[in-house]
Write a protein that holds these residues in place. Structure first.
Motif, PDB file in Angstrom:
ATOM      1  N   GLY A 272     -12.664   5.895 -15.330  1.00  0.00           N
ATOM      2  CA  GLY A 272     -13.174   5.489 -13.985  1.00  0.00           C
ATOM      3  C   GLY A 272     -11.831   5.438 -13.177  1.00  0.00           C
ATOM      4  O   GLY A 272     -11.842   4.693 -12.233  1.00  0.00           O
ATOM      5  N   ASN A 273     -10.639   6.198 -13.630  1.00  0.00           N
ATOM      6  CA  ASN A 273      -9.503   6.166 -12.782  1.00  0.00           C
ATOM      7  C   ASN A 273      -8.977   4.749 -12.880  1.00  0.00           C
ATOM      8  O   ASN A 273      -7.935   4.394 -11.835  1.00  0.00           O
ATOM      9  CB  ASN A 273      -9.407   6.618 -11.243  1.00  0.00           C
ATOM     10  CG  ASN A 273     -10.062   8.144 -11.377  1.00  0.00           C
ATOM     11  OD1 ASN A 273      -9.302   9.084 -12.015  1.00  0.00           O
ATOM     12  ND2 ASN A 273     -10.709   8.719 -10.423  1.00  0.00           N
ATOM     13  N   ALA A 274      -8.963   4.046 -13.808  1.00  0.00           N
ATOM     14  CA  ALA A 274      -8.385   2.678 -13.968  1.00  0.00           C
ATOM     15  C   ALA A 274      -6.873   2.920 -13.728  1.00  0.00           C
ATOM     16  O   ALA A 274      -6.451   3.839 -14.474  1.00  0.00           O
ATOM     17  CB  ALA A 274      -8.820   1.919 -15.200  1.00  0.00           C
ATOM     18  N   LEU A 275      -6.333   2.140 -13.028  1.00  0.00           N
ATOM     19  CA  LEU A 275      -4.933   2.239 -12.729  1.00  0.00           C
ATOM     20  C   LEU A 275      -3.962   1.577 -13.857  1.00  0.00           C
ATOM     21  O   LEU A 275      -3.795   0.415 -13.978  1.00  0.00           O
ATOM     22  CB  LEU A 275      -4.602   1.476 -11.381  1.00  0.00           C
ATOM     23  CG  LEU A 275      -4.866   2.004 -10.187  1.00  0.00           C
ATOM     24  CD1 LEU A 275      -4.660   1.129  -8.959  1.00  0.00           C
ATOM     25  CD2 LEU A 275      -4.107   3.205  -9.878  1.00  0.00           C
ATOM     26  N   SER A 276      -3.658   2.268 -14.727  1.00  0.00           N
ATOM     27  CA  SER A 276      -2.582   2.223 -15.427  1.00  0.00           C
ATOM     28  C   SER A 276      -1.267   2.361 -15.283  1.00  0.00           C
ATOM     29  O   SER A 276      -1.005   2.949 -14.147  1.00  0.00           O
ATOM     30  CB  SER A 276      -2.841   2.944 -16.935  1.00  0.00           C
ATOM     31  OG  SER A 276      -2.465   4.578 -16.576  1.00  0.00           O
ATOM     32  N   THR A 277      -0.287   2.001 -16.160  1.00  0.00           N
ATOM     33  CA  THR A 277       1.245   2.188 -15.717  1.00  0.00           C
ATOM     34  C   THR A 277       1.156   3.773 -15.681  1.00  0.00           C
ATOM     35  O   THR A 277       2.097   3.976 -14.659  1.00  0.00           O
ATOM     36  CB  THR A 277       2.127   1.377 -17.030  1.00  0.00           C
ATOM     37  OG1 THR A 277       1.661   0.198 -16.934  1.00  0.00           O
ATOM     38  CG2 THR A 277       3.470   1.485 -16.305  1.00  0.00           C
ATOM     39  N   ALA A 278       0.716   4.415 -16.459  1.00  0.00           N
ATOM     40  CA  ALA A 278       1.078   5.772 -16.600  1.00  0.00           C
ATOM     41  C   ALA A 278       0.372   6.509 -15.401  1.00  0.00           C
ATOM     42  O   ALA A 278       1.143   7.107 -14.675  1.00  0.00           O
ATOM     43  CB  ALA A 278       0.589   6.576 -17.945  1.00  0.00           C
ATOM     44  N   LEU A 279      -0.608   6.046 -14.849  1.00  0.00           N
ATOM     45  CA  LEU A 279      -1.347   6.744 -13.721  1.00  0.00           C
ATOM     46  C   LEU A 279      -0.549   6.213 -12.372  1.00  0.00           C
ATOM     47  O   LEU A 279      -0.391   6.947 -11.758  1.00  0.00           O
ATOM     48  CB  LEU A 279      -2.829   6.337 -13.583  1.00  0.00           C
ATOM     49  CG  LEU A 279      -3.807   6.776 -12.156  1.00  0.00           C
ATOM     50  CD1 LEU A 279      -3.445   8.246 -12.289  1.00  0.00           C
ATOM     51  CD2 LEU A 279      -5.116   6.103 -12.349  1.00  0.00           C
ATOM     52  N   ALA A 280      -0.211   4.951 -12.238  1.00  0.00           N
ATOM     53  CA  ALA A 280       0.385   4.666 -11.153  1.00  0.00           C
ATOM     54  C   ALA A 280       1.828   5.394 -10.974  1.00  0.00           C
ATOM     55  O   ALA A 280       2.192   5.799  -9.869  1.00  0.00           O
ATOM     56  CB  ALA A 280       0.908   3.285 -11.414  1.00  0.00           C
ATOM     57  N   THR A 281       2.581   5.537 -12.059  1.00  0.00           N
ATOM     58  CA  THR A 281       3.674   6.485 -12.116  1.00  0.00           C
ATOM     59  C   THR A 281       3.589   7.887 -11.710  1.00  0.00           C
ATOM     60  O   THR A 281       4.416   8.431 -10.894  1.00  0.00           O
ATOM     61  CB  THR A 281       4.422   6.478 -13.546  1.00  0.00           C
ATOM     62  OG1 THR A 281       4.824   5.108 -13.908  1.00  0.00           O
ATOM     63  CG2 THR A 281       5.688   7.278 -13.550  1.00  0.00           C
ATOM     64  N   GLU A 282       2.485   8.484 -12.067  1.00  0.00           N
ATOM     65  CA  GLU A 282       2.225   9.803 -11.786  1.00  0.00           C
ATOM     66  C   GLU A 282       1.729  10.046 -10.334  1.00  0.00           C
ATOM     67  O   GLU A 282       1.804  10.828  -9.665  1.00  0.00           O
ATOM     68  CB  GLU A 282       1.107  10.348 -12.726  1.00  0.00           C
ATOM     69  CG  GLU A 282       1.619  10.489 -14.116  1.00  0.00           C
ATOM     70  CD  GLU A 282       0.475  11.432 -15.062  1.00  0.00           C
ATOM     71  OE1 GLU A 282      -0.391  11.854 -14.333  1.00  0.00           O
ATOM     72  OE2 GLU A 282       0.519  11.393 -16.043  1.00  0.00           O
ATOM     73  N   LEU A 283       1.046   8.936  -9.826  1.00  0.00           N
ATOM     74  CA  LEU A 283       0.743   8.951  -8.458  1.00  0.00           C
ATOM     75  C   LEU A 283       1.715   8.758  -7.643  1.00  0.00           C
ATOM     76  O   LEU A 283       1.832   9.623  -6.558  1.00  0.00           O
ATOM     77  CB  LEU A 283      -0.237   7.704  -8.182  1.00  0.00           C
ATOM     78  CG  LEU A 283      -0.808   7.566  -6.663  1.00  0.00           C
ATOM     79  CD1 LEU A 283      -1.478   8.864  -6.157  1.00  0.00           C
ATOM     80  CD2 LEU A 283      -1.554   6.495  -6.544  1.00  0.00           C
ATOM     81  N   ALA A 284       2.569   7.959  -7.721  1.00  0.00           N
ATOM     82  CA  ALA A 284       3.932   8.005  -7.120  1.00  0.00           C
ATOM     83  C   ALA A 284       4.660   9.279  -7.096  1.00  0.00           C
ATOM     84  O   ALA A 284       5.310   9.788  -5.922  1.00  0.00           O
ATOM     85  CB  ALA A 284       4.950   6.676  -7.521  1.00  0.00           C
TER      86      ALA A 284
END
Length: 253
Positions: free
Chosen positions: A23-35
């Motif tokens: 569900g696109n939960a904000l993990s550390t990896a996802l936050a890093t990739e988004l930035a």
């Protein structure tokens, strides 16, 4: 990037959250990739922030990951999350969020970090952090009062309740409500309308609105005057007026 996709639609770049299984939960990896993705929009004149998950824009922080964190782990993760939200807020062009399904906690804060929110009829938004002993930390306590007023923000943040699409539009939590399944299409269309305008004028108008929000009227009018001067002495103004007189679309320099 595994959790983020970049798609081009002419002058509009779509940044799509693609951690669909969670569900696109904000993990550390996802936050890093988004930035990192915010630095790859190229010469886009507008950005759409969207979701590839079928039932959610973003369900918020990855609580399964956080359940394993020590206090030190929370502190190590914090600057990564702050950087991700700041990267969306600081994009140099207007940002339109395309929301369907759940946009909760950090997910709603991501949408609030942009300029406009297009939501479809399935959208459910909220900042439920107080239910689990956390304070909204992606800008929610500051962005929501600015968008919807102090009383509405207090209602949502202190109760942690979820708000469905129709009420969300009525309260000013989202800007446009569209039929189910059309949020991305509508957001790209809206972003395209923005992108068709003068890049200089759009940037200066956006700057004036953002800078002027928290100052008194006199100071805000001075900020507006500076933005007006920057636009009126630009090549965009010269081209825009000439194109209007010649009855043709402008070719922004």
């Amino acid at each position: 990037m595994s959790d983020i996709s970049l798609l081009r639609h002419g002058p509009v770049t779509e940044i799509r959250l693609d951690r669909a299984g969670a569900g696109n939960a904000l993990s550390t990896a996802l936050a890093t990739e988004l930035a990192a993705a915010t630095g790859e929009i190229g010469d886009a004149r507008a950005v759409v922030l969207s979701s590839g998950a079928p039932r959610a824009f973003c369900v918020g922080a990855d609580l399964k990951e956080r359940d394993r964190l020590t206090d030190a782990g929370f502190m190590a993760q914090r600057p990564i999350f702050r950087q991700a939200f700041a990267a969306v807020r600081d994009l140099p062009v207007p940002v339109v969020a395309a929301v369907h399904g759940y946009a909760l906690g950090g997910g709603f804060e991501l949408a609030l970090s942009g300029d406009l929110i297009v939501a479809d009829e399935t959208a459910v938004v909220g900042l439920p952090e107080t239910r689990i002993g956390i304070v909204p930390g992606g800008g929610g306590t500051q962005l929501l009062p600015r968008r919807a007023g102090a009383a509405v923000a207090a209602d949502l943040i202190l109760t942690g309740r979820h708000v469905r699409a129709e009420e969300a539009q009525r309260l000013g939590l989202v800007d446009r409500l569209v039929p189910a399944g059309t949020d991305v299409e509508a957001a790209i269309e809206l972003a395209g309308l923005i992108a068709a305008n003068s890049p200089v004028a759009v940037a200066q108008a956006r700057h004036a609105m953002r800078r002027g929000f928290d100052v008194d009227l006199a100071a805000g009018l001075d900020i507006e005057d500076s933005a007006w001067r920057a636009a009126v002495f630009s090549d965009d103004r010269r081209e825009g007026v000439r194109a209007f007189v010649e009855r043709r679309p402008p070719n922004w320099p």
